[in-house]
Design a protein around this motif. Structure first.
Motif, PDB file in Angstrom:
ATOM      1  N   LEU A 157       0.688  -1.298   0.400  1.00 52.11           N
ATOM      2  CA  LEU A 157       0.091   0.157   0.179  1.00 52.11           C
ATOM      3  C   LEU A 157       0.780   1.380  -0.046  1.00 52.11           C
ATOM      4  N   ILE A 190      -2.195  -6.281  -5.360  1.00 50.91           N
ATOM      5  CA  ILE A 190      -2.495  -4.851  -4.612  1.00 50.91           C
ATOM      6  C   ILE A 190      -1.684  -4.254  -5.848  1.00 50.91           C
ATOM      7  N   GLY A 217      -3.995  -3.734  -8.484  1.00 49.89           N
ATOM      8  CA  GLY A 217      -5.520  -2.814  -8.057  1.00 49.89           C
ATOM      9  C   GLY A 217      -6.706  -4.270  -8.191  1.00 49.89           C
ATOM     10  N   GLU A 238      -8.358  -3.190  -3.039  1.00 51.44           N
ATOM     11  CA  GLU A 238      -7.846  -1.265  -2.686  1.00 51.44           C
ATOM     12  C   GLU A 238      -8.943  -1.598  -1.677  1.00 51.44           C
ATOM     13  N   LYS A 239     -10.468  -2.110  -0.866  1.00 47.75           N
ATOM     14  CA  LYS A 239     -10.629  -1.230  -0.236  1.00 47.75           C
ATOM     15  C   LYS A 239     -10.638  -2.479   1.280  1.00 47.75           C
TER      16      LYS A 239
END
Length: 202
Positions: free
Chosen positions: A107, A161, A164, A167-168
């Motif tokens: 992240l 990650i 994509g 993400e949440k």
């Protein structure tokens, strides 16, 4: 919020891991604290250096340092309470730290708009870097280089990650559970990557 929770989980898991390894090697109280802190924050420090984050960012994590110190203190004060369960839960704690820090490192790289390759590297270094430093300081062969599948799961998390696909917060927690489960299965069922020894040829 997901980032903060994962950081806390990883910090506690790796701080405990480092402290127990130090006590197994019969280090004094200073050695226990140093190894615990290095294990908890070493991977993040290496990651920051390689992806261009100022080293000073490490010192801005005051609350995490406090959490790590409290975790190490509990281990040092009540070793018998924890060590009798370490053979059962030690690898599980390490799996939690690996997954949490791998996701956190990925992240971090995504937020800095790095490519997928850098996200994967950040995940691997954050997830396994602290453990490697811990093992080297304890005079042991690094776990990540010689045992069951380990860093591959961090790389997998970084790839997911970086692409994509997570993400949440909910998807991040699902990914966290998946990585922990994969790591647990790898040491329970002794999954290993292919290797080749030269000892038989010498």
């Amino acid at each position: 919020m997901a980032w903060e929770v994962l950081s806390i989980i990883g910090t506690v898991a790796f701080a405990i891991s480092g402290a127990i390894v130090a006590m197994e090697e019969e280090y004094d109280i200073l050695g226990v604290y140093i190894l615990g802190i290095v294990t908890a924050f070493g991977g993040g420090a290496i990651r920051n250096l390689l992806i261009g984050v100022p080293v000073s960012a490490l010192w801005e994590q005051g609350s995490l340092f406090l959490i790590a110190l409290v975790s190490i203190t509990i281990v040092f004060l009540f070793p018998k309470l924890l060590l009798k369960h370490w053979s059962t839960w030690g690898s599980f704690s390490d799996a939690i730290g690996l997954a949490a820090f791998a996701i956190q490192g990925a992240l971090y790289a995504v937020h800095m708009n790095h490519p997928v390759s850098a996200v994967i590297v950040a995940a691997v270094l954050t997830g396994s870097g602290g453990g490697m430093i811990r093992d080297l300081l304890a005079g042991r062969k690094p776990l990540v280089l010689k045992t069951e599948i380990y860093a591959v799961w961090a790389a997998l998390g970084g790839f997911i990650i970086g692409m994509g696909w997570a993400e949440k917060p909910l998807t991040l927690y699902i990914l966290f559970a998946l990585l922990v489960a994969c790591r647990v299965c790898s040491y329970m069922f002794n999954w290993k990557l292919p290797n080749r020894s030269l000892r038989s040829h010498s």
